[in-house]
Design a protein around this motif. Sequence first.
Motif, PDB file in Angstrom:
ATOM      1  N   UNK A  79       1.004  -1.118   0.173  1.00 42.97           N
ATOM      2  CA  UNK A  79      -0.010   0.204  -0.022  1.00 42.97           C
ATOM      3  C   UNK A  79       0.772   1.153  -0.103  1.00 42.97           C
ATOM      4  N   UNK A  80       0.212   2.468  -0.134  1.00 46.39           N
ATOM      5  CA  UNK A  80       1.033   3.672  -0.536  1.00 46.39           C
ATOM      6  C   UNK A  80       1.541   4.286   0.847  1.00 46.39           C
ATOM      7  N   UNK A  81       2.562   4.814   0.785  1.00 47.60           N
ATOM      8  CA  UNK A  81       2.803   5.828   2.212  1.00 47.60           C
ATOM      9  C   UNK A  81       2.231   7.086   1.940  1.00 47.60           C
ATOM     10  N   UNK A  82       1.971   7.630   3.558  1.00 52.97           N
ATOM     11  CA  UNK A  82       1.206   8.772   3.612  1.00 52.97           C
ATOM     12  C   UNK A  82       2.174   9.782   3.372  1.00 52.97           C
ATOM     13  N   UNK A  83       1.798  10.980   3.225  1.00 47.83           N
ATOM     14  CA  UNK A  83       2.736  12.352   2.953  1.00 47.83           C
ATOM     15  C   UNK A  83       3.780  12.383   4.006  1.00 47.83           C
ATOM     16  N   UNK A  84       3.303  12.191   5.339  1.00 44.63           N
ATOM     17  CA  UNK A  84       3.920  12.294   6.613  1.00 44.63           C
ATOM     18  C   UNK A  84       5.180  11.307   6.370  1.00 44.63           C
ATOM     19  N   UNK A  85       5.088   9.963   5.681  1.00 43.09           N
ATOM     20  CA  UNK A  85       5.891   8.867   5.652  1.00 43.09           C
ATOM     21  C   UNK A  85       7.016   9.315   4.836  1.00 43.09           C
TER      22      UNK A  85
ATOM     23  N   UNK B 187       7.614  12.301   3.930  1.00 39.80           N
ATOM     24  CA  UNK B 187       8.593  13.372   4.531  1.00 39.80           C
ATOM     25  C   UNK B 187       9.562  12.944   5.496  1.00 39.80           C
ATOM     26  N   UNK B 188       9.180  11.904   6.344  1.00 39.05           N
ATOM     27  CA  UNK B 188      10.011  11.496   7.187  1.00 39.05           C
ATOM     28  C   UNK B 188      11.118  10.803   6.683  1.00 39.05           C
ATOM     29  N   UNK B 189      10.932  10.059   5.445  1.00 42.09           N
ATOM     30  CA  UNK B 189      12.081   9.257   4.746  1.00 42.09           C
ATOM     31  C   UNK B 189      12.909  10.111   4.011  1.00 42.09           C
ATOM     32  N   UNK B 190      12.387  11.433   3.625  1.00 37.94           N
ATOM     33  CA  UNK B 190      13.277  12.292   2.913  1.00 37.94           C
ATOM     34  C   UNK B 190      13.865  13.391   3.956  1.00 37.94           C
ATOM     35  N   UNK B 191      13.610  13.254   5.366  1.00 40.86           N
ATOM     36  CA  UNK B 191      14.007  14.476   6.454  1.00 40.86           C
ATOM     37  C   UNK B 191      13.466  15.781   6.113  1.00 40.86           C
ATOM     38  N   UNK B 192      12.394  15.959   5.548  1.00 35.62           N
ATOM     39  CA  UNK B 192      11.750  17.244   5.162  1.00 35.62           C
ATOM     40  C   UNK B 192      10.456  17.444   5.745  1.00 35.62           C
ATOM     41  N   UNK B 193       9.904  18.471   5.515  1.00 39.59           N
ATOM     42  CA  UNK B 193       8.554  18.859   5.902  1.00 39.59           C
ATOM     43  C   UNK B 193       7.339  18.170   5.306  1.00 39.59           C
ATOM     44  N   UNK B 194       6.253  18.191   6.020  1.00 39.69           N
ATOM     45  CA  UNK B 194       5.106  17.632   5.160  1.00 39.69           C
ATOM     46  C   UNK B 194       4.886  18.549   3.848  1.00 39.69           C
ATOM     47  N   UNK B 195       4.933  19.630   3.993  1.00 38.27           N
ATOM     48  CA  UNK B 195       4.483  20.716   2.983  1.00 38.27           C
ATOM     49  C   UNK B 195       5.391  20.438   1.469  1.00 38.27           C
TER      50      UNK B 195
ATOM     51  N   UNK C  43       7.219  17.614   1.254  1.00 39.01           N
ATOM     52  CA  UNK C  43       6.811  16.319   0.783  1.00 39.01           C
ATOM     53  C   UNK C  43       5.559  16.235  -0.288  1.00 39.01           C
ATOM     54  N   UNK C  44       4.709  16.996   0.327  1.00 41.17           N
ATOM     55  CA  UNK C  44       3.536  16.936  -0.341  1.00 41.17           C
ATOM     56  C   UNK C  44       3.699  17.718  -1.836  1.00 41.17           C
TER      57      UNK C  44
ATOM     58  N   UNK D 180       3.251  16.021  -5.643  1.00 39.64           N
ATOM     59  CA  UNK D 180       2.225  16.934  -6.452  1.00 39.64           C
ATOM     60  C   UNK D 180       2.822  17.086  -7.760  1.00 39.64           C
ATOM     61  N   UNK D 181       4.246  17.428  -7.852  1.00 41.78           N
ATOM     62  CA  UNK D 181       5.062  17.687  -8.779  1.00 41.78           C
ATOM     63  C   UNK D 181       5.417  16.220  -9.720  1.00 41.78           C
ATOM     64  N   UNK D 182       5.348  15.076  -8.944  1.00 40.94           N
ATOM     65  CA  UNK D 182       5.604  13.823  -9.631  1.00 40.94           C
ATOM     66  C   UNK D 182       4.319  13.537 -10.304  1.00 40.94           C
ATOM     67  N   UNK D 183       3.140  13.666  -9.857  1.00 47.02           N
ATOM     68  CA  UNK D 183       1.866  13.788 -10.746  1.00 47.02           C
ATOM     69  C   UNK D 183       1.952  14.442 -11.624  1.00 47.02           C
ATOM     70  N   UNK D 184       2.412  15.730 -11.598  1.00 42.32           N
ATOM     71  CA  UNK D 184       2.234  16.714 -12.769  1.00 42.32           C
ATOM     72  C   UNK D 184       2.823  16.066 -14.024  1.00 42.32           C
ATOM     73  N   UNK D 185       4.111  15.607 -13.627  1.00 41.79           N
ATOM     74  CA  UNK D 185       4.946  15.005 -14.619  1.00 41.79           C
ATOM     75  C   UNK D 185       4.792  13.581 -14.987  1.00 41.79           C
ATOM     76  N   UNK D 186       3.459  13.015 -14.479  1.00 42.49           N
ATOM     77  CA  UNK D 186       3.110  11.696 -14.795  1.00 42.49           C
ATOM     78  C   UNK D 186       3.941  10.412 -14.516  1.00 42.49           C
TER      79      UNK D 186
END
Length: 72
Positions: free
Chosen positions: A21-27, A29-37, A39-40, A44-50
Amino acid sequence: MTENMSKAYYFIVKFWQENGFSPTYNEVARALSCSYSYAYNLVQNLQTRGHVKIQSGHRAIIPKELEGKLND
């Protein structure tokens, strides 16, 4: 794809492969050591780029390379 987008994408793919199953945005963010926003915005950019599809609901980030292999 930027380096951070690539890291987010490969984390999402690996998470799917390991958990089924999919990770959450919080997961993401934690994996990349960045903020929720941040990661979000990366996802979103990954979606825009397909690279991912985002469905409605919780845990709804689907990598395009796994989309046809998953049972919805």
